[in-house]
Design an enzyme around this catalytic site. Structure first.
Site, short mmCIF file in Angstrom:
data_model
loop_
_atom_site.label_atom_id
_atom_site.label_comp_id
_atom_site.label_asym_id
_atom_site.label_seq_id
_atom_site.Cartn_x
_atom_site.Cartn_y
_atom_site.Cartn_z
N SER A 293 -0.96 5.81 11.76
CA SER A 293 -1.09 7.22 12.16
C SER A 293 0.17 7.93 11.72
O SER A 293 1.20 7.28 11.47
CB SER A 293 -1.24 7.31 13.68
OG SER A 293 -1.05 8.63 14.15
N TYR B 151 0.84 4.87 22.48
CA TYR B 151 0.22 5.07 21.16
C TYR B 151 1.28 5.08 20.07
O TYR B 151 1.13 4.41 19.04
CB TYR B 151 -0.55 6.38 21.17
CG TYR B 151 -1.40 6.63 19.95
CD1 TYR B 151 -2.68 6.07 19.86
CD2 TYR B 151 -0.96 7.41 18.91
CE1 TYR B 151 -3.48 6.30 18.75
CE2 TYR B 151 -1.75 7.65 17.79
CZ TYR B 151 -3.00 7.09 17.71
OH TYR B 151 -3.78 7.32 16.61
#
Length: 260
Positions: free
Chosen positions: A142, A155
């Site tokens: 990401s 995350y």
């Protein structure tokens, strides 16, 4: 005629994973799609992909928070198709909260699904790739694998870890015909994101275009979502011979986010 390669895509019955699975299927590869459910709709989706692409797509259930099930997914895919040539580690979940309020259970789940699953699947797949003389490991990290945002501690930690794991696997396979890379998307227009837009419009009393540009894509300089088709195309490139010397790196598909 050369035997079709086999790709396993984790977390792929919707969103980014499904887009990547469809792209691989359209290239004529055997594809295994995956999630933690096991119902008629899952297997119907695999059958639909097979019909549309003219390939062989199968659905295999595996809970990606469980290391043994992660490894079993790879083993079952190899049993079905004879090998696993391409591994796409895409499975992921999210939770948002300040560090002091972040539930320990959510932290553990995010680290297990977003990071540890990739360790387990790669550990199972890399020996097969070595034996077969070719392989591609592609980890969906990401923009948050390269930068950070508040309230996303688990995350961000998992995606930074995914980038580090990518580099290690690349070094360990550098003398083999195997590559390992990470794709780092910014905001991608998936059905889940699409569902959030009307509620955000109501929350801020703004029109759709303004919500997308100024709220959802605040940190994405292009002010455009990446698409699942673009990510699928990036995967296809990394699986090609043109990318044989690309390994251990990150490819950002983020509209300039990490250039800031």
């Amino acid at each position: 005629m050369a035997k079709a390669r086999t790709a396993v895509v984790t977390g792929s019955n919707s969103g980014i994973g499904l887009g990547i699975a469809r792209a691989l299927a359209d290239e004529g590869m055997n594809v295994v799609i995956n999630s933690f459910t096991d119902n008629e709709a899952d297997h119907a989706l695999a059958a639909e992909i097979s019909r549309d692409a003219g390939n062989d797509t199968a659905y295999i259930k595996a809970d990606m928070s469980d290391g043994e099930q992660c490894r079993a997914l790879v083993a079952k895919a190899a049993e079905r198709f004879g090998a696993v040539d391409i591994l796409i580690n895409n499975a992921g979940i999210q939770h948002v909260a300040p560090v002091e309020d972040f539930p320990a259970g959510k932290w553990d789940a995010i680290l297990s699904i977003n990071l540890s699953s990739a360790f387990h699947t790669a550990a199972a797949a890399v020996p097969m790739m070595r034996e077969n003389g070719w392989g591609r490991v592609i980890n969906l990290a990401s923009a948050h694998g390269l930068t950070a945002s508040p309230y996303k501690s688990a995350y961000v930690a998992a995606k930074h870890g995914m980038v580090g794991l990518t580099k290690v696997i690349a070094l360990e396979t550098a003398e083999d015909p195997i590559t390992c890379n990470a794709i780092c998307p910014g905001y991608v227009l998936t059905p889940l994101v699409e569902e959030q837009i009307p509620d955000t419009m109501k929350q801020y009393n703004l029109d759709r275009e303004t919500v997308i540009r100024d709220i959802l894509l605040e940190r994405q300089p292009s002010k455009e979502f990446a698409t699942t088709e673009q990510l699928g195309g990036t995967v296809i490139f990394l699986c090609s011979d043109h990318a044989a010397q690309i390994t251990g790196t990150t490819i950002s598909v983020d509209g300039g986010w990490t250039a800031l």
